[in-house]
Design an enzyme around this catalytic site. Structure first.
Site, PDB file in Angstrom:
ATOM      1  N   ASP A 105       4.335 -14.114  12.946  1.00 21.70           N
ATOM      2  CA  ASP A 105       5.059 -14.747  14.036  1.00 21.70           C
ATOM      3  C   ASP A 105       4.820 -16.248  13.921  1.00 21.70           C
ATOM      4  O   ASP A 105       3.903 -16.695  13.241  1.00 21.70           O
ATOM      5  CB  ASP A 105       4.643 -14.190  15.398  1.00 21.70           C
ATOM      6  CG  ASP A 105       3.171 -14.432  15.728  1.00 21.70           C
ATOM      7  OD1 ASP A 105       2.385 -14.707  14.807  1.00 21.70           O
ATOM      8  OD2 ASP A 105       2.810 -14.342  16.913  1.00 21.70           O
ATOM      9  N   TYR A 128     -27.940   3.791  -2.981  1.00 19.57           N
ATOM     10  CA  TYR A 128     -27.030   4.926  -3.068  1.00 19.57           C
ATOM     11  C   TYR A 128     -27.457   5.818  -4.231  1.00 19.57           C
ATOM     12  O   TYR A 128     -28.215   5.387  -5.124  1.00 19.57           O
ATOM     13  CB  TYR A 128     -25.577   4.464  -3.236  1.00 19.57           C
ATOM     14  CG  TYR A 128     -25.286   3.686  -4.495  1.00 19.57           C
ATOM     15  CD1 TYR A 128     -24.915   4.332  -5.676  1.00 19.57           C
ATOM     16  CD2 TYR A 128     -25.376   2.297  -4.505  1.00 19.57           C
ATOM     17  CE1 TYR A 128     -24.644   3.608  -6.833  1.00 19.57           C
ATOM     18  CE2 TYR A 128     -25.113   1.567  -5.651  1.00 19.57           C
ATOM     19  CZ  TYR A 128     -24.749   2.230  -6.814  1.00 19.57           C
ATOM     20  OH  TYR A 128     -24.481   1.519  -7.959  1.00 19.57           O
ATOM     21  N   HIS A 140     -25.998  -6.187 -10.592  1.00 18.07           N
ATOM     22  CA  HIS A 140     -26.394  -5.059  -9.747  1.00 18.07           C
ATOM     23  C   HIS A 140     -27.129  -4.049 -10.621  1.00 18.07           C
ATOM     24  O   HIS A 140     -26.780  -3.847 -11.786  1.00 18.07           O
ATOM     25  CB  HIS A 140     -25.133  -4.436  -9.135  1.00 18.07           C
ATOM     26  CG  HIS A 140     -25.389  -3.190  -8.353  1.00 18.07           C
ATOM     27  ND1 HIS A 140     -26.072  -3.177  -7.173  1.00 18.07           N
ATOM     28  CD2 HIS A 140     -25.035  -1.898  -8.599  1.00 18.07           C
ATOM     29  CE1 HIS A 140     -26.125  -1.936  -6.705  1.00 18.07           C
ATOM     30  NE2 HIS A 140     -25.506  -1.149  -7.556  1.00 18.07           N
TER      31      HIS A 140
END
Length: 828
Positions: free
Chosen positions: A555, A262, A231
């Site tokens: 469950d 960003y 990156h």
């Protein structure tokens, strides 16, 4: 006799001194753990992994509640720390800008997530955004989402502060210690082996090695399915408007997700990160070792000289477009240029979530991997509580180390899905959007028939699963548009109604199945589950597995096949791992997963007996001879089948299990017999709406580890009178205390209303819960949803409001189930 060198033994060895390992060490020490040793192959606090180059942005709001809560814990923890008098966190907030109408609408959805999870957020105009980030050109954005509690972490300061506290509480920290192996005897960890012949005997290890996690996992015999990915991040020269700035971070951290970018302030400069380039994956075993040629000894963004193997050669051609887009949003950057560049690695998993938990393969082997700075403080706490008390404290099924099937742990799958997650990290991704890579790995024996019927396949657990069938006529009285209309078809309504009125044929092969066998099978399962399974062969029991604190782990359906043999219907790989992990030494029990060697079909609807009866003429399928919750082996068109009289859609019918090799014959026989009864092939879209009308729960949506069976509305699965079992004492106390909240069902007032899940639910203007599970009830003609509400709001008729993007919608609590409340259709 010579005394042993110090630290030859430990109660726990933590591998990795980045922010995750440091956080875990801090929290474990806070909980009284002693004789803990943390080792790292690099120097500390800058060990050279992802922490050492992380820009430090902490954005709390996430579509996942668990990830949001962990980020909030990180904010609280780092905000309380300092190193050398300097803060470890700058609470400057964050903004996420929208350049497009689609993104602006999505920020409304994200604001809903923030409200659901209790995060303070607001939407800002372009001018309001520029007030917070004055270096942007406000004409380029439509607005932004502002989260005041977010901010920028200082990762290396945080590591130093966390380790200093841990050491003060007895944790031994050993930098420059490279792990080269483990001693594992009969599935139990015995020791950690270090380079140079060192060895630490220990019953537990916690691997927090980041991008090196898969390498450690291979040595340990525990899959760590992540891929390191490169990156790019660059820091500009000085910006004219910031000349003289003495504070490192004053502006909020900013995301420009429409450009996959960003931004973070660095005093009088700005850092720019980009996800625009194609994924650059790095095999973990090819990451260069500390101190070897290729080391980049220079100042990193944190101002410290360090040997950083996680950094690689900068490829400027990949950043050209990103820098141009940066200049478009921040004009001053154009002239300032990029004065520091970094191409570093961090981790991506197949689904984008971290890997946390104890391995079922090696007892004592714990993992905390693929955790970014944003969540590191919370994950350290979570692991410490899990290891100390046996309970992580929040629902972490999305993060569970054991959630992946074996086919999802192959290098090819991990790389393909990791690359996809990198590509989509800032995309607007619909919650129903199926994966576009690494598909068709697992298919049922009926795949060809499903394709002939025009099946539209989604994917789950590596299986291709039909969501609906294009050959079914679309219903003309239902419609959706926009966001709600994506990955949906009016054929779902057709399949739903056909099942309610006639009969539907469902492929259930992807449902996880296991056989528990052996002389101790009954006593083992009596301890493991809440229900009473000391029943006669041929009995089906719906039950649950709980934590010692009474939280729902899963469950399950348990079918007693023989005196010493049971079949379990489970939710996924994590349930298999829990069952296996629960088999204590000396217990005469074997757990076999049988999913892939078998197939399963759901034949459900009021005409199900009319379809099955002629194919099983030698077997009495009447209600008297074959009642609800019974099972037995029958022949269906010459195919041996285990038939279970249960239903997930609330209609008469059976689940039919057979060898995979016989599956195609079974499907064809049923399909031919069903033609005269108007039978349709039905997908999971219809199954989900049918089960919600019957108020059947879905684990991971309607209920989880933070809920007990009484709160979830399945208290009947608990048999406190059967003797001791896992969680019994806690459940007994909870039952005696009465529930303070419960899972309610909502019916929306507007018949055209649609929600998809996780939207905030308000009562008298106050957020009281969030939508857990949602589907349109085509029988009742209303959108249905479940929400956990305070006990005082559970009465039918209680009005609430649900926020759908920027639209408030009204609904009322309704009695459960809204369809067939007395169960007469199910037991017909």
């Amino acid at each position: 006799m010579m005394s042993r060198p110090r630290h030859d033994t430990a109660s726990l060895v933590i591998i990795g001194g980045g922010i995750v390992g440091a956080s875990a060490a801090y929290h474990l020490a806070q909980r009284g753990w002693t004789d803990v040793v943390l080792v790292d192959q690099g120097s500390l606090p800058a060990a050279g992994g992802s922490t050492s180059h992380a820009p430090g942005g902490v954005f709390m709001t996430n579509a996942s509640r668990a990830m949001t809560l962990l980020a909030r814990e990180t904010v609280d923890l780092l905000g309380s720390l300092s190193a050398d008098g300097q803060p470890c966190f700058h609470p400057v907030g964050t903004v996420e800008v929208a350049r497009t109408p689609a993104r602006w609408l999505d920020l409304h959805r994200k604001l809903g997530y923030a409200e659901s999870w209790g995060v303070t957020a607001e939407l800002l105009s372009p001018a309001g955004t520029r007030e917070l980030v004055p270096v942007i050109d406000a004409s380029r954005v439509l607005g932004s989402l502002h989260v005041t509690g977010d901010g920028v972490a200082r990762p290396l300061r945080a590591v130093a502060a966390l380790l200093a506290s841990a050491q003060a509480n007895g944790v031994v920290v050993r930098p420059g210690s490279r792990v080269v192996g483990f001693e594992v005897v009969r599935g139990e960890l015995r020791a950690v082996e270090l380079e140079g012949g060192g060895r630490i005997e220990t019953p537990r290890v916690l691997v927090c090695a980041g991008i090196w996690g898969p390498v450690l996992g291979d040595l340990l015999g525990v899959p760590v399915p992540l891929t390191p990915c490169e990156h790019q991040y660059a820091i500009s020269g000085r910006l004219p408007s910031l000349v003289g700035e003495t504070v490192d971070v004053r502006h909020p951290m900013m995301r420009d997700q429409d450009r996959a970018m960003y931004y973070r302030q660095h005093g009088d400069r700005y850092g720019v990160g980009s996800y625009q380039h194609a994924p650059m994956l790095v095999p973990p075993d090819q990451i260069r070792r500390h101190g070897t040629p290729g080391s980049r000894l220079e100042l990193n963004p944190h101002g410290e000289a360090a040997d950083m193997p996680a950094n690689t050669r900068w490829l400027p051609e990949l950043f050209v477009a990103a820098w141009r887009d940066a200049g478009d949003l921040m004009p001053e950057i154009r002239e300032a240029g990029a004065q520091y560049t970094l191409q570093g690695m961090f981790s991506f998993t197949p689904d984008g979530f971290p890997l946390v938990g104890e391995s079922s393969r090696v007892r004592g082997a714990w993992i905390a991997e693929a955790v970014w700075v944003t969540h590191a403080g919370g994950v350290g706490r979570l692991v410490a509580d899990w290891m100390t008390h046996g309970d992580p404290g929040i629902d972490v099924h999305e993060l569970d180390l054991e959630r992946f099937e074996p086919v999802q742990q192959t290098r090819a799958f991990v790389r393909a899905r990791g690359a996809r997650n990198y590509d989509e990290v800032y995309d607007i991704v619909h919650p129903l959007q199926p994966a576009g890579s690494a598909r068709s790995l697992r298919t049922s024996p009926f795949q060809a028939r499903l394709e002939d019927l025009g099946a539209v396949f989604f994917e789950g657990k590596g299986w291709e699963r039909a969501q609906w069938f294009e050959t079914n006529e679309p219903a003309t009285d239902v419609a959706r548009d926009g966001w709600a209309g994506q990955f949906w078809s009016p054929r779902i309504a057709t399949e739903h109604r056909a099942t309610r009125q006639r009969v539907g044929l469902f492929d259930l092969t992807s449902l996880t199945r296991a056989v528990v066998r052996g002389p101790d099978a009954e006593t083992f399962l009596q301890w493991l589950v809440t229900g009473d399974v000391a029943v006669e062969p041929g009995t089906v029991v719906y039950t649950a597995m709980c934590t010692p604190a009474g939280g729902l782990l899963a469950d399950a359906t348990v079918t007693r096949l023989e005196v010493d043999r049971y079949q379990l219907g489970l939710n996924g790989a994590a349930d298999i791992a829990h069952v296996r992990r629960s088999v204590t030494p000396g217990r005469r029990v074997v757990v076999d997963e049988v999913t892939t060697g078998t197939c399963a079909i759901g034949l459900w609807g009021p005409r199900a007996r009319d379809v099955l009866g002629p194919l099983a003429a030698d077997d009495d399928l009447s209600n008297v001879a074959f009642p609800y919750l019974r099972a037995r082996t029958i022949e269906v068109g010459g195919v041996p089948v285990l038939a279970q009289r249960i239903s997930y859609v609330g209609e008469l019918g059976w689940e039919l299990y057979a060898e995979a090799a016989c599956g195609l014959r079974l499907w064809d026989e049923l399909w031919k017999a069903g033609a005269a009864e108007g039978m349709v092939a039905a997908g999971r879209g219809a199954m989900d709406s049918l089960r919600l009308e019957k108020a059947y729960r879905s684990y991971g949506l309607d209920m989880g580890i933070e809920d007990d069976p009484y709160e979830a509305g399945i208290g009947s699965v608990v048999r406190l009178d059967k003797g001791d079992f896992a969680g019994r004492d806690a459940l007994s106390e909870r039952r005696a205390a009465g529930r303070a909240r419960g899972l309610a069902m909502l019916a929306f007032d507007d018949p055209s209303a649609v929600v998809l899940g996780r939207e905030p639910v308000r009562y008298e203007g106050r957020v009281v819960g969030f939508v857990r599970s949602a589907a349109y009830g085509y029988t009742v003609g209303r959108q249905l949803a479940t929400v956990m509400l305070p006990a005082g709001l559970l009465a039918p008729g209680t009005p609430v409001e649900v926020r759908w993007f920027d639209r408030p919608m009204t609904a009322k609590v309704t009695a459960q189930p809204p369809v067939d409340p007395d169960g007469s259709r199910l037991r017909a």
